[in-house]
Design an enzyme around this catalytic site. Structure first.
Site, PDB file in Angstrom:
ATOM      1  N   LYS A  22       0.290  15.590   6.199  1.00 33.36           N
ATOM      2  CA  LYS A  22      -0.667  14.453   6.907  1.00 33.36           C
ATOM      3  C   LYS A  22      -2.505  14.787   7.118  1.00 33.36           C
ATOM      4  CE  LYS A  22      -1.238  13.791  11.465  1.00 33.36           C
ATOM      5  NZ  LYS A  22      -2.980  14.108  11.986  1.00 33.36           N
ATOM      6  N   ASN A  23      -2.437  16.204   7.220  1.00 32.59           N
ATOM      7  CA  ASN A  23      -3.737  16.168   7.659  1.00 32.59           C
ATOM      8  C   ASN A  23      -4.476  16.955   6.365  1.00 32.59           C
ATOM      9  OD1 ASN A  23      -3.671  15.695  10.367  1.00 32.59           O
ATOM     10  ND2 ASN A  23      -3.006  17.577  11.261  1.00 32.59           N
ATOM     11  N   ARG A 106      -8.665   9.831  15.109  1.00 33.92           N
ATOM     12  CA  ARG A 106     -10.315  10.339  14.460  1.00 33.92           C
ATOM     13  C   ARG A 106     -10.485  11.119  13.510  1.00 33.92           C
ATOM     14  NH1 ARG A 106     -11.965  12.275  19.664  1.00 33.92           N
ATOM     15  NH2 ARG A 106     -12.706  13.530  19.024  1.00 33.92           N
ATOM     16  N   CYS A 130      -9.638  12.190  23.777  1.00 30.58           N
ATOM     17  CA  CYS A 130      -8.611  11.647  23.533  1.00 30.58           C
ATOM     18  C   CYS A 130      -7.492  12.609  24.516  1.00 30.58           C
ATOM     19  CB  CYS A 130      -8.515  11.427  21.897  1.00 30.58           C
ATOM     20  SG  CYS A 130      -7.342  13.788  20.978  1.00 30.58           S
ATOM     21  N   ARG A 135     -13.223  16.342  22.565  1.00 33.78           N
ATOM     22  CA  ARG A 135     -12.810  16.746  20.943  1.00 33.78           C
ATOM     23  C   ARG A 135     -14.258  16.051  20.120  1.00 33.78           C
ATOM     24  NH1 ARG A 135      -7.049  15.134  17.627  1.00 33.78           N
ATOM     25  NH2 ARG A 135      -8.259  16.564  16.407  1.00 33.78           N
ATOM     26  N   PRO A 136     -15.673  16.956  20.772  1.00 35.96           N
ATOM     27  CA  PRO A 136     -16.523  15.842  20.511  1.00 35.96           C
ATOM     28  C   PRO A 136     -16.505  16.617  18.596  1.00 35.96           C
ATOM     29  CG  PRO A 136     -16.870  18.760  21.134  1.00 35.96           C
ATOM     30  CD  PRO A 136     -15.579  17.885  21.817  1.00 35.96           C
ATOM     31  N   VAL A 137     -17.850  15.359  18.258  1.00 33.36           N
ATOM     32  CA  VAL A 137     -18.171  16.108  16.510  1.00 33.36           C
ATOM     33  C   VAL A 137     -20.041  16.687  16.711  1.00 33.36           C
ATOM     34  CG1 VAL A 137     -16.356  14.158  16.085  1.00 33.36           C
ATOM     35  CG2 VAL A 137     -18.744  13.537  16.433  1.00 33.36           C
ATOM     36  N   ASP A 138     -19.931  17.161  17.630  1.00 33.17           N
ATOM     37  CA  ASP A 138     -21.381  17.579  17.109  1.00 33.17           C
ATOM     38  C   ASP A 138     -22.333  18.663  16.113  1.00 33.17           C
ATOM     39  OD1 ASP A 138     -20.005  18.958  19.483  1.00 33.17           O
ATOM     40  OD2 ASP A 138     -21.436  20.237  20.033  1.00 33.17           O
ATOM     41  N   LEU A 139     -20.597  19.125  16.161  1.00 30.50           N
ATOM     42  CA  LEU A 139     -20.818  20.430  14.512  1.00 30.50           C
ATOM     43  C   LEU A 139     -20.738  19.412  13.691  1.00 30.50           C
ATOM     44  CD1 LEU A 139     -18.620  22.768  16.853  1.00 30.50           C
ATOM     45  CD2 LEU A 139     -20.894  22.946  16.772  1.00 30.50           C
ATOM     46  N   ASP A 319      -1.190  22.730  16.712  1.00 29.83           N
ATOM     47  CA  ASP A 319      -0.385  21.408  15.723  1.00 29.83           C
ATOM     48  C   ASP A 319       1.288  21.579  16.407  1.00 29.83           C
ATOM     49  OD1 ASP A 319      -2.185  20.339  16.033  1.00 29.83           O
ATOM     50  OD2 ASP A 319      -2.404  20.396  14.069  1.00 29.83           O
ATOM     51  N   ILE A 341      -7.576  26.490  21.825  1.00 25.73           N
ATOM     52  CA  ILE A 341      -8.056  25.080  20.490  1.00 25.73           C
ATOM     53  C   ILE A 341      -8.418  24.139  21.584  1.00 25.73           C
ATOM     54  CG2 ILE A 341      -8.126  23.858  18.113  1.00 25.73           C
ATOM     55  CD1 ILE A 341      -8.156  26.691  17.888  1.00 25.73           C
ATOM     56  N   ARG A 411       3.340   8.767  13.709  1.00 24.52           N
ATOM     57  CA  ARG A 411       1.676   8.800  13.173  1.00 24.52           C
ATOM     58  C   ARG A 411       1.376   9.789  11.948  1.00 24.52           C
ATOM     59  NH1 ARG A 411      -3.237   9.598  17.239  1.00 24.52           N
ATOM     60  NH2 ARG A 411      -3.883   9.369  14.505  1.00 24.52           N
TER      61      ARG A 411
HETATM   62  C1  EPZ Z   1      -7.912  18.980  13.226  1.00 25.34           C
HETATM   63  O1  EPZ Z   1      -8.707  18.223  14.156  1.00 25.34           O
HETATM   64  C2  EPZ Z   1      -6.540  18.354  12.503  1.00 25.34           C
HETATM   65  N1  EPZ Z   1      -6.380  16.829  12.477  1.00 25.34           N
HETATM   66  C3  EPZ Z   1      -5.850  18.713  14.240  1.00 25.34           C
HETATM   67  O2  EPZ Z   1      -4.361  17.866  14.272  1.00 25.34           O
HETATM   68  C4  EPZ Z   1      -5.193  19.860  14.606  1.00 25.34           C
HETATM   69  O3  EPZ Z   1      -5.338  20.112  15.779  1.00 25.34           O
HETATM   70  C5  EPZ Z   1      -7.447  20.556  14.593  1.00 25.34           C
HETATM   71  O4  EPZ Z   1      -7.505  20.311  13.089  1.00 25.34           O
HETATM   72  C6  EPZ Z   1      -6.971  22.192  14.688  1.00 25.34           C
HETATM   73  O5  EPZ Z   1      -6.215  22.771  14.166  1.00 25.34           O
HETATM   74  C7  EPZ Z   1      -6.902  16.502  11.591  1.00 25.34           C
HETATM   75  O6  EPZ Z   1      -7.099  17.488  10.351  1.00 25.34           O
HETATM   76  C8  EPZ Z   1      -6.875  14.891  11.183  1.00 25.34           C
HETATM   77  P1  EPZ Z   1     -11.398  20.720  14.844  1.00 25.34           P
HETATM   78  P2  EPZ Z   1      -9.886  18.394  14.132  1.00 25.34           P
HETATM   79  O7  EPZ Z   1     -12.585  20.274  14.600  1.00 25.34           O
HETATM   80  O8  EPZ Z   1     -10.698  18.326  12.797  1.00 25.34           O
HETATM   81  C9  EPZ Z   1     -13.541  21.410  18.871  1.00 25.34           C
HETATM   82  C10 EPZ Z   1      -2.457  16.056  14.517  1.00 25.34           C
HETATM   83  O9  EPZ Z   1      -1.663  16.839  15.562  1.00 25.34           O
HETATM   84  N2  EPZ Z   1     -14.809  20.882  17.933  1.00 25.34           N
HETATM   85  O10 EPZ Z   1     -10.850  22.253  13.529  1.00 25.34           O
HETATM   86  O11 EPZ Z   1     -10.563  17.476  14.978  1.00 25.34           O
HETATM   87  C11 EPZ Z   1     -12.946  20.896  18.966  1.00 25.34           C
HETATM   88  O12 EPZ Z   1     -13.519  20.120  20.536  1.00 25.34           O
HETATM   89  C12 EPZ Z   1      -3.515  16.756  14.713  1.00 25.34           C
HETATM   90  O13 EPZ Z   1      -1.959  16.599  13.416  1.00 25.34           O
HETATM   91  C13 EPZ Z   1     -16.221  20.850  18.680  1.00 25.34           C
HETATM   92  O14 EPZ Z   1     -16.678  20.852  19.472  1.00 25.34           O
HETATM   93  O15 EPZ Z   1     -10.217  19.529  14.781  1.00 25.34           O
HETATM   94  C14 EPZ Z   1     -12.067  21.657  19.315  1.00 25.34           C
HETATM   95  O16 EPZ Z   1     -11.908  22.382  20.510  1.00 25.34           O
HETATM   96  C15 EPZ Z   1      -4.644  17.209  16.582  1.00 25.34           C
HETATM   97  N3  EPZ Z   1     -17.341  20.268  17.815  1.00 25.34           N
HETATM   98  C16 EPZ Z   1     -11.517  22.472  17.854  1.00 25.34           C
HETATM   99  O17 EPZ Z   1     -13.445  22.446  18.197  1.00 25.34           O
HETATM  100  C17 EPZ Z   1     -17.320  19.401  16.741  1.00 25.34           C
HETATM  101  O18 EPZ Z   1     -18.080  19.058  16.244  1.00 25.34           O
HETATM  102  C18 EPZ Z   1     -11.699  22.574  16.522  1.00 25.34           C
HETATM  103  O19 EPZ Z   1     -11.341  21.519  16.645  1.00 25.34           O
HETATM  104  C19 EPZ Z   1     -15.933  19.795  16.961  1.00 25.34           C
HETATM  105  C20 EPZ Z   1     -14.807  20.285  17.042  1.00 25.34           C
END
Ligand code: EPZ
Length: 433
Positions: A22-23, A106, A130, A135-139, A319, A341, A411
């Protein structure tokens, strides 16, 4: 609302075919926005999140054609069943990812990079919090800004624009982000000049995306490492790419074999995708053998408690944390599970204790004191992996378990009940949970 009813306590024995991830599939679908030529994805899973992403991409102007499950070409190419999906975005029809879709999934935020790179504009709703964390998207946004996009936040939406083309830049992520790395990879592929992404995520799904972009004509090097170099090109073209096997589905069924003290052959998947989990399983006393077309997982009573800490790939995946906790609840001795994480990913703990599991949370760690017998209970979950951990506990527990809110499972797990039932589980979907 549907629920899943399980009559547990039976060892699972048999064979399960693992689907495409999926991911990986979600960002690969978003990559279809980058070209006006067709992108064909094979070994696609059939999941609610894929349907949601398809609905969003259609609104943006993509045409999506798909073949039936198990098409012959897929089996030959990917060694697994799955659909083939052909995506074509001749013109971007809209640049807006609305709140209603982003809120539900997301991963919708992955259209941001492709839209601004190809069309010069994107309007994507901010996802909001969530169940597993803020889970911000600031980065994502900072990185796109570094590539020259102008970012404004208005009425809950991110409005990203660029007058001409994005420009290559050096991006150093202060924290590893899977989605952030994916958005930048896609955007930088169509930018002018070179982009270097430092501290990039190294998940197999990232490598799958980079391979897909390269097949479409992008120039990305450093695949699988923490430094990705992207030399932007003016145009991307048609390609045909297989989706990597789902390592989290693999790990979940590996735990299903172990927690029921059974034996499952997992076909169409690879050991290297989930080495950290398999290493921990071996330490716990689970037998794992690699075969030419997959992995065999078998376990007997007397598993030992093993500590794990979640980390970005190649570490132990967040996960798999909830599923690991269910397994450890049935092991002899204690184990400590540390989540690094997401800040709120222990929502399954109170539900697991309803099975009789002995788990205490202290900050970011949970201490599990294992015992051999769990007993079935009605339970409810808050996210996808938490839900499946309750199914796993239910498979191991004696008596009846009712898992509510199964829409979470749909999902990310394709035909979950059928796959488990074929290996001897008593499991069915019932209405009105
Ligand atoms: C991906 O989410 C996966 N989703 C998640 O799977 C998975 O848990 C996660 O990576 C970690 O492996 C998909 O691939 C669709 P991140 P993602 O950006 O990309 C912080 C599942 O169950 N962060 O690597 O959203 C964030 O809050 C799902 O299948 C910021 O602070 O994860 C987290 O603490 C759930 N700012 C950490 O980084 C940002 O701009 C890692 O998040 C982005 C992230």
């Amino acid at each position: 609302m549907d629920a899943i009813r399980i009559e547990g306590g039976k060892p699972l024995v048999g064979e399960i075919v693992i689907g495409g991830a999926k991911n990986a599939a979600l960002p690969l679908m978003a990559a279809g926005l980058l070209t006006d030529e067709p992108l064909t994805l094979t070994n696609m899973p059939e999941l609610a999140d894929i349907t949601t992403m398809g609905n969003l991409l259609r609104q943006l102007g993509m045409r999506i054609d798909q073949s039936a499950l198990g098409a012959g070409a897929d089996i030959a190419e990917a060694g697994a069943t799955g659909r083939t999906m052909t995506l074509r975005t001749e013109k971007i029809a809209s640049v807006t990812a609305p709140y209603d879709l982003v809120r539900r999934m997301r991963a919708s935020v992955l259209v941001l990079g492709p839209l601004v790179a190809r069309h010069g504009e994107a309007k994507v709703s901010l996802p909001g919090g969530c169940a597993i964390g803020t889970r911000p998207v600031d980065l994502h946004l900072k990185a796109l800004e570094a590539l020259g996009a102008k970012i404004e936040l208005k009425q809950g939406y991110v409005h990203a624009t660029v007058a001409k083309r994005l420009k290559g830049a050096q991006i150093i992520f202060p924290k590893i982000t899977v989605g952030g790395t994916e958005n930048v990879l896609m955007a930088a592929s169509l930018a002018e000049g070179e982009t270097v992404i430092e501290n990039a995520a190294r998940e197999p799904e990232i490598t799958n995306l980079a391979e897909c972009l390269n097949a479409m004509g992008a120039k990305i090097t450093g695949l699988g490492s923490g430094t990705l170099r992207v030399t932007g090109v003016e145009k991307l073209h048609a390609a045909r790419v297989p989706v990597v096997p789902d390592r989290i589905e693999t790990g979940t069924y590996a735990i299903a074999a172990a927690i029921t003290r059974g034996s499952l052959k997992l076909k169409g998947t690879r050991y290297d995708l989930l080495k950290a989990v398999f290493d921990s399983m071996k330490q716990a006393g689970v037998e794992i053998t690699e075969t030419p077309d997959g992995i065999v997982v078998s376990a007997k009573n007397g598993l030992k408690g093993v500590d794990v800490m979640t980390e970005p790939f190649p570490g132990f995946p967040t996960d798999m944390q909830a599923q690991w906790m269910a397994l450890m609840a049935t092991a002899d001795g204690a184990s400590m599970i540390t989540e690094t994480i997401f800040e709120n990913r222990f929502m399954h703990v109170p539900e697991l204790t309803r099975f009789g599991a002995d788990v205490n949370v202290h900050g970011t760690s949970a201490i599990v004191r294992g015992k051999t017998k769990l007993s079935g209970a009605p339970v409810m979950a808050t996210d996808l992996r938490a839900s499946v951990s309750l199914v796993l506990a239910g498979l191991a527990a004696s008596g009846e378990t009712l898992v509510n809110r199964v829409y979470h499972l749909d999902r990310g797990y394709e035909r979950l009940e059928q796959k488990l039932e074929a290996c001897g589980a008593t499991i069915e979907r019932v209405g009105g949970g």
